[in-house]
Motif scaffolding. Structure first.
Motif, short mmCIF file in Angstrom:
data_model
loop_
_atom_site.label_atom_id
_atom_site.label_comp_id
_atom_site.label_asym_id
_atom_site.label_seq_id
_atom_site.Cartn_x
_atom_site.Cartn_y
_atom_site.Cartn_z
N VAL B 16 -92.45 -79.65 31.17
CA VAL B 16 -92.33 -79.56 29.72
C VAL B 16 -91.91 -80.92 29.21
O VAL B 16 -91.05 -81.58 29.78
CB VAL B 16 -91.29 -78.49 29.31
CG1 VAL B 16 -90.97 -78.61 27.84
CG2 VAL B 16 -91.80 -77.11 29.59
N ASN B 17 -92.56 -81.32 28.15
CA ASN B 17 -92.24 -82.58 27.52
C ASN B 17 -91.21 -82.33 26.43
O ASN B 17 -91.51 -81.71 25.42
CB ASN B 17 -93.50 -83.11 26.85
CG ASN B 17 -93.81 -84.47 27.31
OD1 ASN B 17 -92.90 -85.24 27.63
ND2 ASN B 17 -95.07 -84.80 27.36
N MET B 18 -90.00 -82.78 26.65
CA MET B 18 -88.97 -82.60 25.62
C MET B 18 -88.85 -83.92 24.88
O MET B 18 -88.34 -84.89 25.40
CB MET B 18 -87.67 -82.21 26.31
CG MET B 18 -86.63 -81.66 25.39
SD MET B 18 -85.37 -80.90 26.41
CE MET B 18 -84.09 -80.68 25.22
N GLY B 19 -89.36 -83.97 23.72
CA GLY B 19 -89.40 -85.23 22.99
C GLY B 19 -90.77 -85.84 23.08
O GLY B 19 -91.64 -85.21 23.64
N GLN B 21 -90.28 -86.36 19.96
CA GLN B 21 -89.76 -85.77 18.73
C GLN B 21 -89.22 -84.40 19.06
O GLN B 21 -89.97 -83.46 19.24
CB GLN B 21 -90.88 -85.64 17.68
CG GLN B 21 -91.63 -86.91 17.43
CD GLN B 21 -90.76 -87.99 16.84
OE1 GLN B 21 -89.71 -87.71 16.29
NE2 GLN B 21 -91.18 -89.22 16.96
N HIS B 22 -87.93 -84.30 19.16
CA HIS B 22 -87.33 -83.01 19.50
C HIS B 22 -85.98 -82.93 18.82
O HIS B 22 -85.26 -83.92 18.77
CB HIS B 22 -87.19 -82.90 21.02
CG HIS B 22 -86.79 -81.54 21.48
ND1 HIS B 22 -85.49 -81.13 21.45
CD2 HIS B 22 -87.51 -80.51 21.96
CE1 HIS B 22 -85.43 -79.88 21.90
NE2 HIS B 22 -86.63 -79.48 22.21
N PRO B 23 -85.62 -81.77 18.29
CA PRO B 23 -84.38 -81.70 17.51
C PRO B 23 -83.12 -82.08 18.28
O PRO B 23 -82.16 -82.53 17.67
CB PRO B 23 -84.30 -80.23 17.10
CG PRO B 23 -85.62 -79.67 17.32
CD PRO B 23 -86.32 -80.49 18.31
N SER B 24 -83.09 -81.90 19.58
CA SER B 24 -81.82 -82.15 20.25
C SER B 24 -81.80 -83.44 21.05
O SER B 24 -80.83 -83.71 21.74
CB SER B 24 -81.44 -80.99 21.14
OG SER B 24 -82.33 -80.91 22.20
N PRO B 45 -86.15 -89.20 32.28
CA PRO B 45 -86.12 -89.76 30.93
C PRO B 45 -87.16 -90.88 30.77
O PRO B 45 -87.23 -91.78 31.61
CB PRO B 45 -84.70 -90.33 30.81
CG PRO B 45 -83.96 -89.89 32.02
CD PRO B 45 -84.96 -89.60 33.07
N HIS B 46 -87.97 -90.76 29.76
CA HIS B 46 -88.91 -91.84 29.41
C HIS B 46 -88.37 -92.49 28.16
O HIS B 46 -88.31 -91.85 27.11
CB HIS B 46 -90.29 -91.27 29.15
CG HIS B 46 -91.00 -90.86 30.39
ND1 HIS B 46 -92.24 -91.33 30.72
CD2 HIS B 46 -90.64 -90.04 31.39
CE1 HIS B 46 -92.61 -90.81 31.87
NE2 HIS B 46 -91.66 -90.01 32.30
N ILE B 47 -87.99 -93.74 28.27
CA ILE B 47 -87.40 -94.38 27.09
C ILE B 47 -88.27 -95.56 26.67
O ILE B 47 -89.29 -95.85 27.28
CB ILE B 47 -85.94 -94.80 27.35
CG1 ILE B 47 -85.86 -95.68 28.59
CG2 ILE B 47 -85.07 -93.59 27.51
CD1 ILE B 47 -84.47 -96.14 28.88
#
Lengths: 151, 372, 362
Positions: B16-19, B21-24, B45-47
């Motif tokens: 699952v790709n979280m971000g 754009q993600h609220p948390s 984490p992908h930054i």
């Protein structure tokens, strides 16, 4: 531990290392092939106990590239600067320390991303910020083609 | 569920790709999650989505220009960041700033820490589903921003400290405003505990979640309140005092329970400590100049300079390699969020998605601080 | 046409007779169905919008704000403006969604709420269908709503939606038990499943008073389980904003999203209306034993107002939960149901049975 003690201690582990008193902290320059062993000893030996890697910096000095490790001992509350360098610009490789201080995993990826120094033994040597085809922007010979920084 | 039971049901891990754009994730952080049902198996984490190349830019800026950029890294502890740069430059030049400057800088840093922790608190509640906390936190933060605005005209990216001192003297009303705020917030801070800390659901959601022992915290370089919650005494204000911290007495908020609730409680205690620090300083600001005039063109002597301060998120470091010119040869920021993020995988492995959100929230990540 | 605000049965009866005189029995039935449909549709739309407004105001006051203030006096027209905006929005459909199920899901959810509303007794004689199994009908029909949520999550082709739908499925199916059992506790006391009968049985006193200890326990269990049934905070895992962005309705937009949104609020109304009907005496006015004058004043307030006052009380209670509590985690939700509420409920039923058998109730 005074500078002399530190000097004798480090010389006993690694004779090729140079210890000097820098402007703020004692600085140790070590050849890249001996880095891992010295770093491990600095962490494991209770008289130094450098268990906290504050900061891992890569810097390009045109003819060589340096990686600078700022270490702190949470036991003795002392700071030590460990340095190593690589001469190659085509394929610079240094040993990883991320098995000693796990935070180095991210910091080494950052150095790889911005300076192109590969770390041997790093489990996940990918670029961190930039895309694969980007150059290495912190190198001094980097050409800022889209003129983001230089005007 | 036992091993044998799990084998009988055929399950499959999924990504699952979280971000970004993600609220948390509070910014453009992208986490690639490997999940099995609700259980998080891997966090990657992908930054770099707002990587702005500040370090590279600094190589072509003069020293007094640098604090403008540091404000924009960790915008919630803007003053601490610029203070670090100023201290580093002042140390390199061998300039001793007047006590007045030290006092005011410390007060500003602590106000900034309060503001940052207030925002963290409201966001922490929101991440756990208690939306009301958001407005309680912002209500109080507004008062601090008003104080900032009155003195230096800015609310977020202050740029109040400059190499050699302060941009301006404090506003004549500053002392009263700070007193007013302290009296106000001393009554409001217990409300935070009433609304969130004491809540059974909140405690169930955070107690024993994301346990990260002291060795691991040091190993991953997790600093600030997140590190101190695991018993890692890493307060730069205590161990390497700077500015006016040697003149005040305060407790380093430590906890040894290592979980999300501990990280939460350490921050709440830090707010009390910050208030006490401000209280000790605010009436004793010495008279004097608010800046030392530096030369028109600031040139650092050749060498390497490292300066650490305690930002709201932890150990913030500035490392300058100077070649004697008017801009640094190489400048590196050791941002606390970057190291804290490196521990996210180890911290949240094996917990549920909802726990991941709580853990991430308790680390108090600010994305521009990570990406720089 | 006899019309009294205290008793709608003569009013509805006269409509029925008027229609029967002019039309065949089948025609009468058809016209009555249409009237009932239109009335429920209007009620759902207007009341749903009002509840959205109420929630925004309640939440605002909890959060020390004013809430919507700009559109209309005290922002009264705000939700209508928002609804018009929603109606005009583009309907977006994920590329590889299961088109049929994706479009079907919101309708299942909204139709279920219509069906449930049809048996609620608003006042004496103001009830669309008075089944003799009213309680059973409501619990069973609201359970169908979960199918709509599961379909929405499944067909959206989005992992967040799927996780949300699965959470919601696990949660609603679990809490269905508590809702049913807590209602059965009162059914034992009332001796009927018919909703109008249950209300009528409370003429002597509300069940929450008459059934004392077990009824109070059942009331609290029902409110908790009902909150969970409607997927509202602190049980809003299915759409847990900070974890799953918007859960099962992440991929819905425009009117289809509005259906889910409206259904949530109408479900809130249904839960509150059921709590009112079963525990708080439905449209019966508040009476205190021998205070004749007080009781007489209370009688002057029309039943339909009594019903809504009580419904709003329960709605406010549920909103209060949402705006103060953090969200539970999925395993905690299931633990709460299976390890606490369910045993309490089963014990409570036995207690109620004993009390009814021994005649210890009021």
């Amino acid at each position: 531990m005074s500078l002399e003690d530190l000097n004798t201690f480090i010389q006993s582990i690694e004779p090729a290392a140079e210890v000097v008193q820098g402007k703020q902290f004692p600085e140790v320059m070590v050849p890249d092939d001996r880095l891992h062993q010295l770093a491990l000893e600095l962490k494991e030996n209770p008289s130094t106990a450098m268990d906290y890697l504050i900061c891992l910096t890569g810097a390009d000095f045109e003819d060589h590239m340096k990686v600078i490790y700022h270490l702190e001992s949470t036991v003795h509350n002392t700071v030590l600067v460990l340095k190593t360098k690589t001469l190659s610009r085509i394929n610079p490789v240094l040993p990883t320390v991320c098995d000693i201080w796990q935070t180095a995993e991210f910091h080494e990826r950052e150095v790889f991303d911005l300076l192109g120094i590969r770390f041997k033994g790093h489990p996940d040597m990918r670029r961190l910020f930039l895309s694969e085809e980007w150059g290495f922007p912190l190198r001094k010979d980097y050409v800022d083609e889209v003129r983001i920084v230089d005007r | 569920m036992g091993e044998a039971e799990q084998d009988r049901i055929e399950t499959q891990e999924y990504l699952v790709n979280m971000g970004p754009q993600h609220p948390s994730t509070h910014g453009v952080l992208r986490l690639l999650l490997k999940l099995e049902g609700e259980i998080v198996h891997h966090v990657d984490p992908h930054i770099g989505y707002i990587h702005s190349g500040i370090e590279k830019m600094c190589e072509s800026l003069t020293y007094p220009q640098i604090p403008y950029l540091t404000d924009r890294m960790d915008y919630l502890s803007a003053h601490m960041n610029e203070e670090a740069v100023c201290l580093c430059i002042e140390n390199a030049l061998g300039v001793e700033v007047p006590d007045r400057v030290k006092y005011i800088r410390t007060i500003f840093s602590e106000l900034q820490r309060l503001a940052s922790h207030q925002l963290w608190w409201c966001v922490m509640g929101m991440d756990l589903g208690a939306l009301t906390t958001f407005f309680y936190g912002l209500r109080d933060r507004e008062k601090i921003l008003d104080i900032f605005e009155e003195t230096c005209g800015a609310r977020l990216t202050l740029h109040y400290s400059i190499p050699g001192g302060l941009m301006f003297d404090i506003h004549p009303n500053f002392r009263n405003r700070v007193h007013e705020f302290l009296n106000y917030f001393r009554e409001k801070l217990p409300e935070y505990d009433q609304l969130l800390t004491g809540n059974v659901i909140f405690q169930e959601r955070t107690r024993g979640i994301g346990i990260f022992p002291r060795e691991a915290v040091i190993n991953y370089g997790v600093t600030g309140p997140s590190g101190r919650a695991s018993g890692f005494s890493c307060d730069v204000r205590k161990h390497h005092p700077y500015s006016a911290y040697p003149f005040v007495s305060f407790q380093e908020a430590l906890d040894d329970r290592c979980d999300t609730l501990a990280r939460y409680k350490v921050r709440i205690r830090e707010m009390w400590e910050s208030m006490s620090i401000i209280e000790q300083l605010i009436d004793n600001i010495p008279e004097g100049d608010y800046q030392v005039k530096l030369k028109g063109v600031v040139k650092l002597p050749e060498g390497e300079y490292f300066q650490r301060v305690e930002s709201a998120r932890g150990d913030f470091g500035v490392f300058i390699i100077s070649d004697g010119k008017k801009s640094p040869y190489r400048l590196k920021f050791r941002s606390p969020g970057f190291s804290n993020l490196s521990a996210l995988h180890a911290m949240s492995k094996g917990w549920k998605i909802a726990d991941l959100v709580a853990i991430m929230s308790s680390l108090d990540l600010v994305i521009p601080d990570i990406d720089r | 046409m006899a019309f009294s605000i205290y008793d709608f049965s003569s009013f509805t009866q006269s409509i029925h007779e008027g229609l029967s005189n002019r039309l065949s029995p089948a025609g009468t039935l058809a016209v009555e169905w249409v009237i009932v449909g239109i009335v429920i549709l209007l009620f759902v739309a207007v009341f749903g919008l009002f509840l959205v407004y109420a929630e925004r105001k309640v939440c605002a006051f909890f959060q020390q704000r004013l809430g919507p203030m700009r559109v209309g006096p005290w922002g009264l027209v705000q939700t209508i403006a928002d609804f018009i905006k929603l109606l005009m929005k583009e309907l977006i459909q994920p590329a590889r969604a299961d088109k049929f199920l994706y479009n079907l899901a919101p309708f299942i959810v909204i139709i279920v709420t219509f069906l449930a509303i049809s048996v609620i007794p608003f006042a004496k004689g103001l009830q669309a269908f008075d089944f003799d199994i009213g309680v059973f009908f409501v619990t069973s029909i609201t359970a169908v709503g979960v199918i709509g949520i599961l379909l929405a999550g499944w067909s959206s082709n989005n992992k967040y939606s799927l996780i949300g739908a699965m959470r919601s499925g696990a949660q609603i199916i679990s809490y269905e038990l508590s809702v049913g059992l807590s209602l059965i506790t009162i059914v034992i006391l009332a001796g009927t499943l018919q909703l109008s009968g249950i209300v009528e049985a409370q003429r002597a006193g509300w069940f929450i008073y008459r059934g004392h200890i077990p009824a109070i326990i059942a009331f609290f269990v029902f409110v908790i389980a009902g909150t969970a049934e409607t997927n509202r905070g602190p049980f809003d895992l299915a759409e847990a904003e900070s974890e799953l962005t918007a859960g099962f309705h992440t991929e819905y937009s425009g009117i289809k999203f509005a259906f889910f949104f409206l259904a949530e609020y109408v479900n809130l109304f249904i839960v509150s209306a059921m709590a009112t009907t079963v525990f708080l005496g439905g449209w019966m006015p508040l009476h205190f034993g021998n205070l004749e004058e007080f009781n007489h004043v209370m009688d002057l307030i029309p039943p339909v107002f009594w019903f809504f006052i009580k419904v709003f009380f329960v709605i406010f209670l549920i909103m209060w939960f949402k705006w103060t509590f953090p969200r539970l985690r999925i395993d905690q939700i299931l633990t709460l149901e299976w390890k606490f509420l369910l045993p309490i409920n089963l014990f409570n039923i036995i207690l109620m049975t004993v009390i009814v058998l021994m005649g210890w109730h009021f």
